[in-house]
Design a protein around this motif. Structure first.
Motif, PDB file in Angstrom:
ATOM      1  N   TYR A  19      60.069  61.700 163.004  1.00  0.00           N
ATOM      2  CA  TYR A  19      59.949  60.344 163.520  1.00  0.00           C
ATOM      3  C   TYR A  19      59.764  60.371 165.033  1.00  0.00           C
ATOM      4  O   TYR A  19      58.900  59.705 165.578  1.00  0.00           O
ATOM      5  CB  TYR A  19      61.173  59.513 163.150  1.00  0.00           C
ATOM      6  CG  TYR A  19      61.200  58.167 163.827  1.00  0.00           C
ATOM      7  CD1 TYR A  19      60.438  57.111 163.338  1.00  0.00           C
ATOM      8  CD2 TYR A  19      61.969  57.958 164.973  1.00  0.00           C
ATOM      9  CE1 TYR A  19      60.447  55.885 163.962  1.00  0.00           C
ATOM     10  CE2 TYR A  19      61.981  56.731 165.603  1.00  0.00           C
ATOM     11  CZ  TYR A  19      61.219  55.693 165.105  1.00  0.00           C
ATOM     12  OH  TYR A  19      61.222  54.490 165.732  1.00  0.00           O
ATOM     13  N   LEU A  20      60.596  61.151 165.699  1.00  0.00           N
ATOM     14  CA  LEU A  20      60.486  61.255 167.148  1.00  0.00           C
ATOM     15  C   LEU A  20      59.168  61.901 167.554  1.00  0.00           C
ATOM     16  O   LEU A  20      58.572  61.534 168.554  1.00  0.00           O
ATOM     17  CB  LEU A  20      61.653  62.067 167.712  1.00  0.00           C
ATOM     18  CG  LEU A  20      63.029  61.414 167.612  1.00  0.00           C
ATOM     19  CD1 LEU A  20      64.104  62.402 168.033  1.00  0.00           C
ATOM     20  CD2 LEU A  20      63.096  60.156 168.446  1.00  0.00           C
ATOM     21  N   GLU A  21      58.718  62.859 166.768  1.00  0.00           N
ATOM     22  CA  GLU A  21      57.473  63.556 167.063  1.00  0.00           C
ATOM     23  C   GLU A  21      56.287  62.602 166.972  1.00  0.00           C
ATOM     24  O   GLU A  21      55.337  62.718 167.732  1.00  0.00           O
ATOM     25  CB  GLU A  21      57.295  64.717 166.096  1.00  0.00           C
ATOM     26  CG  GLU A  21      56.207  65.676 166.495  1.00  0.00           C
ATOM     27  CD  GLU A  21      56.191  66.901 165.597  1.00  0.00           C
ATOM     28  OE1 GLU A  21      56.187  66.739 164.360  1.00  0.00           O
ATOM     29  OE2 GLU A  21      56.205  68.004 166.139  1.00  0.00           O
ATOM     30  N   ILE A  26      56.663  66.470 171.142  1.00  0.00           N
ATOM     31  CA  ILE A  26      57.866  67.262 171.386  1.00  0.00           C
ATOM     32  C   ILE A  26      57.747  68.671 170.807  1.00  0.00           C
ATOM     33  O   ILE A  26      58.746  69.326 170.561  1.00  0.00           O
ATOM     34  CB  ILE A  26      59.126  66.567 170.828  1.00  0.00           C
ATOM     35  CG1 ILE A  26      59.000  66.341 169.339  1.00  0.00           C
ATOM     36  CG2 ILE A  26      59.431  65.295 171.569  1.00  0.00           C
ATOM     37  CD1 ILE A  26      60.291  65.937 168.691  1.00  0.00           C
ATOM     38  N   GLU A  27      56.531  69.116 170.591  1.00  0.00           N
ATOM     39  CA  GLU A  27      56.332  70.443 169.997  1.00  0.00           C
ATOM     40  C   GLU A  27      57.022  71.520 170.828  1.00  0.00           C
ATOM     41  O   GLU A  27      57.607  72.455 170.284  1.00  0.00           O
ATOM     42  CB  GLU A  27      54.838  70.737 169.879  1.00  0.00           C
ATOM     43  CG  GLU A  27      54.544  71.998 169.112  1.00  0.00           C
ATOM     44  CD  GLU A  27      53.070  72.199 168.898  1.00  0.00           C
ATOM     45  OE1 GLU A  27      52.631  73.356 169.033  1.00  0.00           O
ATOM     46  OE2 GLU A  27      52.363  71.222 168.593  1.00  0.00           O
ATOM     47  N   LYS A  31      60.549  74.595 169.640  1.00  0.00           N
ATOM     48  CA  LYS A  31      60.349  76.043 169.539  1.00  0.00           C
ATOM     49  C   LYS A  31      61.592  76.766 169.020  1.00  0.00           C
ATOM     50  O   LYS A  31      61.478  77.710 168.243  1.00  0.00           O
ATOM     51  CB  LYS A  31      59.919  76.628 170.876  1.00  0.00           C
ATOM     52  CG  LYS A  31      58.486  76.318 171.198  1.00  0.00           C
ATOM     53  CD  LYS A  31      58.024  77.041 172.427  1.00  0.00           C
ATOM     54  CE  LYS A  31      56.562  76.711 172.641  1.00  0.00           C
ATOM     55  NZ  LYS A  31      55.971  77.485 173.698  1.00  0.00           N
ATOM     56  N   LYS A  32      62.769  76.335 169.423  1.00  0.00           N
ATOM     57  CA  LYS A  32      64.004  76.983 168.949  1.00  0.00           C
ATOM     58  C   LYS A  32      64.139  76.835 167.438  1.00  0.00           C
ATOM     59  O   LYS A  32      64.463  77.794 166.740  1.00  0.00           O
ATOM     60  CB  LYS A  32      65.233  76.368 169.629  1.00  0.00           C
ATOM     61  CG  LYS A  32      65.337  76.638 171.090  1.00  0.00           C
ATOM     62  CD  LYS A  32      66.530  75.891 171.652  1.00  0.00           C
ATOM     63  CE  LYS A  32      66.317  75.605 173.113  1.00  0.00           C
ATOM     64  NZ  LYS A  32      67.200  74.553 173.604  1.00  0.00           N
ATOM     65  N   TYR A  33      63.872  75.631 166.960  1.00  0.00           N
ATOM     66  CA  TYR A  33      63.979  75.385 165.524  1.00  0.00           C
ATOM     67  C   TYR A  33      62.904  76.158 164.762  1.00  0.00           C
ATOM     68  O   TYR A  33      63.191  76.788 163.741  1.00  0.00           O
ATOM     69  CB  TYR A  33      63.886  73.895 165.224  1.00  0.00           C
ATOM     70  CG  TYR A  33      63.863  73.594 163.739  1.00  0.00           C
ATOM     71  CD1 TYR A  33      64.989  73.815 162.956  1.00  0.00           C
ATOM     72  CD2 TYR A  33      62.713  73.113 163.124  1.00  0.00           C
ATOM     73  CE1 TYR A  33      64.978  73.559 161.590  1.00  0.00           C
ATOM     74  CE2 TYR A  33      62.693  72.851 161.771  1.00  0.00           C
ATOM     75  CZ  TYR A  33      63.826  73.082 161.013  1.00  0.00           C
ATOM     76  OH  TYR A  33      63.808  72.836 159.662  1.00  0.00           O
ATOM     77  N   ILE A  34      61.697  76.117 165.241  1.00  0.00           N
ATOM     78  CA  ILE A  34      60.589  76.807 164.571  1.00  0.00           C
ATOM     79  C   ILE A  34      60.842  78.306 164.519  1.00  0.00           C
ATOM     80  O   ILE A  34      60.542  78.958 163.522  1.00  0.00           O
ATOM     81  CB  ILE A  34      59.252  76.477 165.272  1.00  0.00           C
ATOM     82  CG1 ILE A  34      58.918  74.995 165.065  1.00  0.00           C
ATOM     83  CG2 ILE A  34      58.128  77.358 164.751  1.00  0.00           C
ATOM     84  CD1 ILE A  34      57.783  74.485 165.922  1.00  0.00           C
ATOM     85  N   SER A  35      61.447  78.852 165.569  1.00  0.00           N
ATOM     86  CA  SER A  35      61.706  80.293 165.605  1.00  0.00           C
ATOM     87  C   SER A  35      62.738  80.730 164.565  1.00  0.00           C
ATOM     88  O   SER A  35      62.788  81.908 164.204  1.00  0.00           O
ATOM     89  CB  SER A  35      62.154  80.731 166.998  1.00  0.00           C
ATOM     90  OG  SER A  35      63.451  80.250 167.261  1.00  0.00           O
ATOM     91  N   LEU A  36      63.547  79.795 164.063  1.00  0.00           N
ATOM     92  CA  LEU A  36      64.521  80.127 163.016  1.00  0.00           C
ATOM     93  C   LEU A  36      63.833  80.458 161.693  1.00  0.00           C
ATOM     94  O   LEU A  36      64.401  81.151 160.848  1.00  0.00           O
ATOM     95  CB  LEU A  36      65.496  78.970 162.793  1.00  0.00           C
ATOM     96  CG  LEU A  36      66.451  78.640 163.916  1.00  0.00           C
ATOM     97  CD1 LEU A  36      67.266  77.403 163.555  1.00  0.00           C
ATOM     98  CD2 LEU A  36      67.363  79.808 164.216  1.00  0.00           C
TER      99      LEU A  36
END
Length: 94
Positions: A19-21, A26-27, A31-36
């Motif tokens: 929703y925020l995106e 906010i890509e 990055k921290k979340y995607i790296s998980l």
């Protein structure tokens, strides 16, 4: 909390982030979340991995909201979320 409840919270936070995106780019913040490399659909992942994803998502969402409105989230909340992220990373490494 049960693993399936963690997955539901994980999914909810992904919806909030999407929703925020849609409202802003906010890509970079994600990055921290995607790296998980974990999503709510990865039911084979451990409860601890979903828990860490929840903490990272919560922290990312708080940072994004703070960028929009500095008074929206107090510093101590943002700092506490970040400390939970670091603590969960330590626990997952052990």
């Amino acid at each position: 909390m049960y693993k399936d409840e963690m997955i539901q919270i994980h999914q909810f936070l992904v919806y909030v982030l999407k929703y925020l995106e849609n409202n802003q780019d906010i890509e970079f913040s994600c990055k921290k979340y995607i790296s998980l490399n974990i999503s709510p659909h990865h039911i084979h992942k451990t409860k601890a991995e979903h828990k860490q994803a929840i903490f990272v998502l919560s922290n990312t969402i708080s940072e994004v909201v703070r960028k929009e409105n500095v008074d929206a989230i107090p510093d101590n909340v943002s700092n506490a979320l970040w400390s939970l992220v670091k603590k969960s990373q330590k626990n997952n490494l052990n």
